[in-house]
Design a protein around this motif. Structure first.
Motif, short mmCIF file in Angstrom:
data_model
loop_
_atom_site.label_atom_id
_atom_site.label_comp_id
_atom_site.label_asym_id
_atom_site.label_seq_id
_atom_site.Cartn_x
_atom_site.Cartn_y
_atom_site.Cartn_z
N LEU A 188 5.28 -1.64 -7.81
CA LEU A 188 6.62 -2.14 -7.50
C LEU A 188 6.52 -3.55 -6.95
N ASP A 189 7.25 -4.43 -7.55
CA ASP A 189 7.25 -5.79 -7.02
C ASP A 189 8.02 -5.83 -5.72
N LYS A 190 7.69 -6.83 -4.93
CA LYS A 190 8.34 -7.02 -3.64
C LYS A 190 9.86 -7.01 -3.77
N LYS A 249 -4.30 -0.30 7.98
CA LYS A 249 -3.51 -0.33 6.75
C LYS A 249 -2.15 0.32 7.00
N GLY A 263 6.31 8.21 -1.70
CA GLY A 263 6.62 7.11 -0.80
C GLY A 263 6.07 5.83 -1.37
N VAL A 264 6.32 4.75 -0.67
CA VAL A 264 5.90 3.45 -1.16
C VAL A 264 5.17 2.72 -0.03
N VAL A 265 4.02 2.19 -0.34
CA VAL A 265 3.28 1.41 0.66
C VAL A 265 2.81 0.11 0.03
N ARG A 266 2.40 -0.78 0.90
CA ARG A 266 1.93 -2.08 0.43
C ARG A 266 0.68 -1.91 -0.43
N ASP A 296 1.67 -1.30 6.93
CA ASP A 296 2.85 -0.74 6.26
C ASP A 296 4.00 -0.54 7.26
N ILE A 322 1.90 -9.51 7.44
CA ILE A 322 0.84 -10.21 6.67
C ILE A 322 1.17 -10.18 5.18
N ARG A 341 0.90 -11.56 -7.07
CA ARG A 341 2.17 -11.15 -6.48
C ARG A 341 1.93 -10.16 -5.34
N GLN A 342 2.86 -10.12 -4.43
CA GLN A 342 2.79 -9.07 -3.42
C GLN A 342 3.49 -7.85 -4.00
N TYR A 343 2.81 -6.74 -4.02
CA TYR A 343 3.44 -5.57 -4.62
C TYR A 343 3.21 -4.32 -3.79
N TYR A 344 3.90 -3.29 -4.17
CA TYR A 344 3.85 -2.01 -3.46
C TYR A 344 3.37 -0.95 -4.43
N ILE A 393 7.96 7.83 4.19
CA ILE A 393 7.14 8.85 3.53
C ILE A 393 5.76 8.29 3.18
N GLY A 394 5.75 7.07 2.68
CA GLY A 394 4.47 6.43 2.35
C GLY A 394 3.57 6.34 3.56
N ALA A 451 11.48 6.05 1.59
CA ALA A 451 10.23 5.99 0.83
C ALA A 451 9.15 5.30 1.65
N GLN A 507 2.62 6.12 -2.68
CA GLN A 507 1.78 6.96 -1.81
C GLN A 507 2.54 8.25 -1.62
N ILE A 567 -2.26 -7.76 -0.19
CA ILE A 567 -1.74 -8.94 0.49
C ILE A 567 -1.57 -9.96 -0.61
#
Lengths: 590, 1070
Positions: free
Chosen positions: A37-39, A110, B718-721, A114, A168, B705-708, A54-55, A51, B711, B724
């Motif tokens: 997923l893009d930012k 980490k 869910g969604v996490v980073r 998040d 960051i 790119r910064q992406y997610y 949950i992550g 989400a 998880q 970087i």
């Protein structure tokens, strides 16, 4: 005819220019990923916010082994087996080098990253009206709370750490040292108290929150950190016992909110250790071996996460604890086993219901830790379901008792540890099942945050919220720990007064020692041990330099001595003489 | 770089303006002056005041005068030789250059150098000549005018090579500096190409392949289910369809960030003449079984394992005696089952056959020409039940739509079906590996108590090894792949000097795998949720590419002396790749092989999607004066969706960065100078120098790119980073400096080429360790650098050359030295199987990094005297015993631990090349190609596994010499259960010299005389590949490539080896 090529040329020119310079090409070069997923695609609405939560909790499950290893193996109740790898052995002997994977704080950071990312984006969502204030409060607090919990863990393990609150997002933030402020443990606790106390929603999620749902047969209502407990713990670390007790008190009485009718079994038992037969005496082990969400053990449990065989992560404790294959890395320490075995129950039988076959068991002649793996058997190797309990009523009781004791409410601590409020605050200690006495001024304690009403009366029948309270030892069918009053009080006068000014302090120390001992019997292997030892040691060291060191040394020496390895115990104890060795080396880089 | 950026943009704008004006000014100029077209009749009349030159044209081989040869000066004058070979032609000056050509003969540039009388010798085509046209990205040029390092290979002998040669393996040994390592002996497996060493650590090192003007994507997207199976797209092109291959080693700037590793330009064959020609060829051949590895037989095995079991402290000698295979009593019911002497290798390997049919039709008329080819190939693998079948069709058409507008169409489609088996690391499902380790005492089939053999295959054995025969018979490793590529090119001629062309190409590729590992005979695998008895899998990979290249070309000679070529164009490429896979387990029986038949709760699915775009605007200017001084300038600006928006370098346009890559080169054809007019033995001598910038865009589609990422928490997503973001992430820069000398002597009888190059990569991608408190280990960033210096030499000679007999010989030599200049943290250690590589500043990348050994401890006293302690994985230490390997305590701390590792070898070869001979005698023709590689080390991982003597695996015969008693003098350590002393660890015991010399190809052809009829010619071919190899390497073969990654070179996973193959062919021409 002559114009024709020129027209084409002009067109070509324009096309070529387009091909290179016009900004539409820039657009053509913006391709968003599809399998990640893009930012720009996250944090659009409250579902996206969920989400993120949950992550974060999904990642939290991955650090379960690290959490248990660091918090137990460094204490006195868990020991490495012969199979254990060198890194586990290093942790047990306080001899950790930089390569040790269990001491690598990265996985926790980490999750913190998040959290930071979610906290920042939640604020932006609120600002841009992508989320309501009410939704924001709950989710911001949930994420802020777990971040504080993670930082507390880091502080406990490493002492001085980097306190990162920036998400960051790019290399510039990464290179900016301002984002990696170093705090020592006291500074960290202050920061965490300040941040956590200011969270807008500190109580468990209200009904109707979208995060409280049922997934794959599991209700999620106990997935999430009880922020009040964390806040109480933070105050306890800080030494602010009134504030600690205040926050614990909210959770001790949270049954009132969950069951507003105030007349049900749930109300009497939720977070109050009562005389519930399902978890009492020989049934104490039900807290661990009953399936996730089972009714009676759920009265006790405040925070737990299920390991399900169908989902990652697989229960990591089977390989660590169970003696099969290449597993069996960790076992109960001989000290812990001796401790349970040397107890005597209130019926004068030897042992402790919380010891063999509850907290641990013998398998093939080897002692195996039974918590979090109690349902596992090698005959059905893929039935790995179990639950990871992070906080339960007993934890809350013991922590509250620790705060009350230090706040001078020693009798209340005594009540929580032993046979409960009604018994303790009854001058006659009748504990009668039907009582026709006037109990107006007995069977209860007074003065917030130490007020509990345990009164029970018949004719007319009267049952106050805490009347079923039986205390930590009471539930385990353990006899009361008798205090030799003559050592501390002038027994010739009533109301009782301390013998002298030092008597109260020495009683507190005595009481605290008993709480620590009982914590070992009750909460072994759950991740509470090393933090408790460290907290008590730090507190004592502050009050009387040298006493904290001696406390910790004694505990660790006893562990190694019981293993028959007193020499190593002495070496470890020598290391512990230096307070910096109470903490792990912080690994800054890969 | 900033300066160049500005310069680049200025040049673009200036160039536009210049082309525009120049075109207008010369639009009326109608003179025909296309340098390459000699069939066109010269129409010019000589101006009155010219100087005249006379001369004689002769056949170089026979010395006979050539009649009707054309002699011309571009854009000036022309003449034709008379019946005695004489000619007289007007020239503007005696500095001019004559172009001389004749039908069936080469075209040659003859510099007058002040002479007014010349004798010109022409060779018959084909002849490797300095005047041959070289195919360059933006057009053709005679070789002696090219100022970059470029090698052109005329694929004239494709028919003689048979069906075993693919494009990349054909190039082996032919081009100095192109190191071709064939991956394995599996049919269609392809090769690892490295042109002038490597330029990157983490990005690709493969040269860009361009087929008929369209970059040919030769990557695989996603992983295969069949272990070590590879799909090699370039093998879809039949060598017989190829006309010419040019290897461009420098001057690749025009391809911007795709040109860092050089470019291979492939031109497919088109119709050359209007008459209809039909060629049919059929080949059939034989692949010989690989030589068996020398393994222990039953009795050797039994002795070995009793030794090994003897060291297992948990077993008593009674336990050992109770093992069913240690029983020598024939009345024991287990006796027969454990008293075989099976040669497992023979049961799965075989001799096999290959065949190939090929039909080609060419022809056409003035409006349209076509070349159509059809091919069928079937190549059986060396393991039973493996093969590759390929069908292919190619259509190349050329259309003259109008006098000014032409079109060229290329369509190709190929379809492959392949049956393969697991190879490499899949130890329980790789039949080849199992055939080595499977105890020889066991039978392949079920054996009864009475010794009777059942037709059923045996299940896996009590020692835990799968039955390789069962895998060969029942494993399904079926893959299908298709590739379609189609291109249409339109070219419009405004006037003879100005052309516009546009090319649109579409590529579609699909690869599908169906995979099944049976239950019978195979050790079950343990998954998280269940025991997996059988496995199924299905995998689909798709690739799509749309490509466009449009350019304006201007080519003009001013005053017969100043030749200027300008190109301005843009390329656009859109890529999409996709992978989907599913895995299933535990279908009811081994007959149900599809994923859907597996247990639903165990099914796994996954996949990946990638999309990226590349745009490239380019400009080129080539100038020469009297075909003596050459200058070339190329510049390109790239846009890519992969680049970060805050890249340090490049031209910034709004929020994107466009790298500007430029190259400049110059050449001086010294032989055209007057002072060499009398040095008759020098045909051509050219000094050239170039400097080119190029880049590597293989940095990941979304890495910047910064992406997610997802998880899960139970079933909740869910969604996490995911990272970087590094918006500063950019391409790698590769700057190439090249100095070269090309010469041709003795009337082209000898030609040579010498090159020195210096390649420097900066902004190289590495994984930069970052602060733990970020939660991530690494940031992908551009912060390292390395360089490669190299020398290349090639020599070609016609040793004998008269009409009937000719003998051409060629040699190529290449050597390079790599050096890391900058790395974050100065050093990285990487793992590939058991091997560790060290990459450290100041030394070459990917050095084998392990323990040095110094024999073994022959006696207990020696072991004790060493005083060394072995540090085990659990951190405990133990003393070495007699029979253990004597590891070198490098740091002298008395402990043998990770800290004692040092560089023990390098997989990078020191010298590679080839040696070729072509002998023609009347109707006979023989090609012989030797290839060699020296100085590279190999990690013989298969030997490490076959000489570790630590379990029940069968081992090589060398283990017979193992240490067994105190004082025994041997170099083979003791056998020990579980190898507690780590004798088999990654050490120089397993590092071997990988040098080899191989007779790569030997082919013989004979043209059968035919009466003039419909049948024009018949050729008979005989070809042998890999006929013999001289090497000290103990493994199957010193040539293999397990991976394209730098950090995996030289590790022998024991893939199917390259075997000897023999092929006979027949070609009929109508």
């Amino acid at each position: 005819m002559r114009n024709f090529p020129i027209t084409i040329l002009r067109q070509t020119f324009v096309i070529a220019i387009c091909g290179l310079l016009v900004s539409s090409c820039n657009k053509a070069l913006d391709i968003l990923p599809e399998n990640v997923l893009d930012k720009s695609h996250v944090y659009q609405n409250v579902q996206d916010a969920d989400a993120a939560v949950i992550g974060i909790y999904g990642e939290l499950m991955n650090i379960a082994p690290q959490y248990i290893i660091l918090n137990e193996l460094r204490g006195d109740l868990m020991a490495p087996t012969e199979n254990a790898n060198q890194y586990l052995k290093q942790i047990s002997t306080f001899n950790v080098n930089g390569q040790n994977p269990y001491s690598d704080p990265k996985a926790m950071y980490k999750i913190i990253l998040d959290c930071n990312d979610a906290l920042l984006n939640f604020k932006l969502m609120l600002r841009d009206k992508r989320m309501t204030q009410a939704d924001f409060d709950i989710r911001y607090s949930a994420v802020g709370g777990i971040r504080s919990w993670l930082y507390l863990q880091l502080g406990i393990q490493y002492g001085t750490i980097a306190y990162v609150t920036n998400p960051i997002e790019n290399i510039d933030a990464l290179k900016d040292q301002k984002n990696f402020t170093q705090l020592n443990f006291d500074q960290l606790i202050d920061s965490l108290v300040q941040f956590t106390a200011a969270l807008p929603a500190k109580d468990p999620f209200p009904a109707g929150t979208s995060l409280v749902t049922s997934v794959d047969g599991y209700s999620t209502d106990k997935f999430f950190l009880p922020i009040r407990c964390l806040l109480g713990d933070l105050y306890l670390w800080k030494g602010d016992y009134i504030q600690a007790a205040t926050n614990y008190h909210v959770m001790l009485n949270y049954g009132d909110i969950l069951y507003p009718a105030k007349n049900s079994e749930q109300w009497y038992y939720t977070y109050k250790i009562g005389y519930d037969d399902h978890t009492r005496g020989g049934n104490w082990g039900n807290i661990f071996n009953q399936p996730y969400g089972e009714r009676y053990s759920n009265y006790e449990i405040m925070w737990d996460l299920p390991f399900d065989k169908n989902f990652a992560p697989k229960n990591p404790f089977i390989d660590l604890f169970y003696n099969q294959g290449n597993g069996y890395q960790l076992r109960p320490s001989q000290f812990a086993i001796n401790n349970w075995n040397s107890q005597t129950r209130s019926d004068n039988t030897p042992g402790d219901y919380r010891g063999e076959n509850a907290s641990w068991k013998m398998v093939g002649g080897q002692p195996v830790i039974n918590k979090f793996t109690s349902n596992y058997t090698p005959t059905t190797p893929f039935e790995t379901n179990d639950k990871w309990i992070l906080y339960r009523a007993a934890t809350l009781h013991l922590h509250y008792a620790e705060a009350a004791n230090r706040a001078g409410r020693i009798e209340l601590a005594f009540a929580f540890l032993n046979l409960g409020l009604r018994y303790t605050f009854d001058p006659e200690h009748l504990n009668a099942s039907h009582d026709s006495r006037d109990v107006t001024d007995i069977e209860q304690s007074f003065g917030a945050p130490f007020d509990f009403d345990a009164r029970m009366g018949d004719f007319p029948s009267f049952r106050s919220p805490w009347y079923r309270h039986i205390g930590i030892r009471g539930r385990a069918n353990m006899p009361i720990l008798v205090i030799d009053s003559a050592k501390y009080f002038d027994t010739t006068v009533l109301p009782r007064t301390y013998l002298n000014s030092a008597a109260e302090d020495s009683l507190k120390l005595y009481m605290e020692d008993r709480l620590v001992e009982s914590g070992g019997l009750e909460l072994a292997f759950e991740g509470d041990r090393w933090p408790t030892l460290l907290r008590v040691a730090l507190r004592r060291e502050k009050l009387a330099p040298g006493s904290g060191v001696r406390f910790l040394q004694a505990k660790i020496k006893a562990k190694f001595a019981a293993e028959g390895n007193a020499a190593e115990g002495a070496a470890v104890a020598a290391k512990l003489a230096n307070k910096t060795n109470w903490f792990l080396p912080f690994k800054w880089e890969e | 770089m900033h300066k160049q950026t500005k310069l680049g943009s200025k040049i673009f704008i200036t160039a536009f303006a210049f082309v525009f004006l120049a075109t207008g000014a010369y639009a009326g100029n109608r003179r025909d002056s296309i340098a390459v077209n000699y069939n066109r009749e010269a129409k010019m009349t000589a101006p009155a005041d010219t100087v005249f030159v006379s001369g004689l044209v002769k056949d170089a081989a026979t010395g006979q005068p050539l009649v009707g040869a054309s002699i011309q000066i571009e854009g000036y004058s022309a003449a034709i030789s008379d019946n005695k070979g004489f000619f007289r032609v007007g020239v503007p000056t005696l500095e001019a250059v004559l172009s001389v050509g004749a039908d069936g003969f080469q075209i040659k540039q003859v510099a007058l150098k002040g002479r007014n009388n010349v004798t010109i010798l022409l060779y018959t085509e084909p002849f490797g000549s300095v005047y041959d046209l070289v195919n360059l990205p933006l057009g053709m040029r005679p070789a002696n005018q090219v100022s970059y390092s470029a090698v052109s290979v005329q694929v004239g002998d494709g028919w003689r090579q048979g069906s075993k040669a693919s494009v990349e393996s054909y190039l082996q040994g032919k081009v100095a500096g192109l190191d071709v390592k064939r991956n394995s002996g599996t049919p269609g497996d392809g090769a690892n190409l490295m042109l002038r060493g490597f330029n990157s650590l983490y990005a690709t090192n493969q040269p860009l392949i361009v087929v008929d003007g369209v970059p040919y994507d030769n990557e695989m997207y996603g992983n295969n289910l069949i272990s070590e199976h590879r799909y090699n797209p370039i093998s879809n092109i039949d060598l017989k369809d190829i006309d010419n291959i040019t290897i461009l080693k420098s001057g690749t700037s025009t391809y911007g960030t795709k040109g860092a590793n050089g470019v291979i330009l492939i031109t497919t064959a088109r119709a050359r003449e209007l008459a209809t020609r039909i060629d049919f060829a059929a080949y059939a051949g034989f692949n010989s079984q690989a030589d068996n590895l020398p393994l222990l037989d039953a009795s050797g095995y039994r002795t070995l394992i009793s030794d090994i079991m003897g060291t297992d402290t948990s077993l008593t000698s009674k336990d050992i005696q109770r093992m069913p295979f240690m029983n020598d009593d024939p009345s024991n019911p287990d006796y027969f089952r454990y008293h075989y002497n099976t040669n497992w290798q023979d049961l799965i390997l075989r001799n096999s056959v290959n065949q190939n049919y090929y039909l080609k039709v060419t022809g056409g008329d003035n409006i349209a020409k076509y070349a159509l080819s059809l091919g069928y190939m079937k190549n059986d693998g060396m393991q039973r039940n493996t093969d590759l079948t390929r069908y292919q069709v190619r259509f190349n058409g050329d259309l003259n739509l109008s006098k000014k507008l032409t079109a060229a169409i290329n369509l190709s489609l190929s379809s492959n079906q392949q049956n393969s088996l697991n190879q490499g690391m899949a130890s329980q499902t790789n039949p080849l590996y199992l055939s080595w380790i499977k105890p020889p005492i066991l039978p392949s089939h079920v054996v009864g108590d009475d010794g009777k053999v059942s037709p059923n295959l045996a299940d896996y054995d009590i020692l835990g090894f799968s039955n390789p025969v069962s895998l060969v018979d029942h494993m399904q490793g079926f893959s299908k792949y298709y590739r379609f590529s189609g291109t249409v090119k339109f070219a419009y001629e405004f006037n003879p000097s100005l052309h516009l062309q546009t090319l649109v190409g579409v590529t579609f590729d699909k690869a599908q795998e169906d995979f099944f590992i049976p239950q019978s005979g195979v050790v079950p695998d343990t998954l998280d949720k269940a025991v997996a008895y059988n496995h199924s899998g299905s995998n689909l990979q798709r690739f799509f590419n749309l490509y466009n290249d449009t350019r304006l070309n201007y080519d003009h000679t001013f005053g017969g002396a100043h030749h200027l070529t300008l190109n301005l164009g843009a390329r656009y490429s859109n890529y999409e790749s996709e992978q989907e896979f599913g895995k299933g387990y535990n279908s009811a029986t081994d007959e149900f092989v599809s994923v859907g038949m597996g247990v639903a709760s165990l099914r796994e699915i996954g996949g990946a999607i990638g999309k990226w775009r590349w745009m490239n605007g380019y400009f080129n200017a080539d100038y020469d004066f009297r075909q003596k001084y050459f200058l070339s300038f190329n510049v390109a600006a790239d846009g890519s969706s992969r680049f970060g928006t805050q890249a340090d370098e490049g031209l910034k346009i709004s929020d994107h960065s466009y790298p500007v890559m430029a190259s400049i080169s110059g050449a001086w054809l010294m032989s055209s100078e007057n002072f060499l007019a009398n040095a008759g033995f020098i045909e051509s001598l050219k000094l050239r120098a170039s400097y080119s910038q190029s880049g590597n865009d293989d940095i990941g589609n979304y890495t910047a790119r910064q992406y997610y990422i997802s998880q899960s928490l139970l079933g909740m997503q869910g969604v996490v980073r995911g990272n970087i973001g590094n918006p500063a992430l950019q391409w790698e820069d590769v700057a190439k400096m090249n100095l070269g000398l090309d010469g041709s002597l003795f009337n082209e009888r000898v030609s040579f080429s010498l090159d020195y190059y210096h390649n420097k990569t900066t902004k190289m991608i590495t994984l930069e360790p970052i602060n733990t408190a970020t939660g991530f280990s690494y940031l992908i960033s551009n912060n390292s650098a390395m360089q490669t210096d190299g020398l290349e030499f090639s020599l070609n000679g016609r040793l004998i050359g008269n009409g009937a007999l000719s003998w051409d010989m060629g040699i190529t030599l290449a050597s390079y030295k790599n050096k890391i200049l900058q790395l974050p943290g100065d050093e990285i250690l990487t793992q590939f199987v058991d091997a560790t590589y060290q990459t450290k500043v100041g030394q070459a990348a990917n050095q084998f990094y392990g323990y040095k050994t110094d024999g073994i401890y022959n006696t207990a006293a020696e072991a004790a005297a060493s005083g060394l302690l072995n540090v085990r994985a659990d951190g405990s230490t133990a003393a070495f015993e007699a029979g253990d390997v004597r590891f070198v305590d490098n740091n002298g701390d008395g402990l043998i631990s990770d800290a004692d590792r040092q560089v023990i070898g390098s997989p990078n070869p020191k010298l590679t090349g080839g040696f070729s001979n072509t002998v023609t005698l009347k109707r006979w023709k023989m090609d012989m190609l030797f290839t060699f590689s020296t100085g590279g080390d190999l990690y013989n991982y298969q030997r490490a596994r076959l000489e570790s003597m630590s379990g029940f695996e069968n081992q090589t015969e060398a283990t017979v010499n193992r240490w067994r008693s105190d004082g025994q003098v041997t170099s083979m350590p003791r056998a020990s259960w579980g190898d507690p002393s780590g004798n088999a660890r990654f050490s120089d015991r397993w590092i071997e010299d990988g040098s080899y010399l191989r007779l790569r190809t030997l082919s013989l052809s004979y043209q059968i005389p035919v009466e003039k009829s419909a049948l024009k010619y018949i050729y008979i071919y005989g070809t042998a590949n890999n006929l013999f190899t001289f090497t000290k390497y103990l493994g199957y073969d010193p040539e293999f490539s397990a991976t394209r990654s730098v950090f995996g070179q030289g590790v022998d996973l024991g893939l199917e080896p390259l075997g000897r193959t023999f092929q006979l062919g027949l070609r009929l021409g109508f």
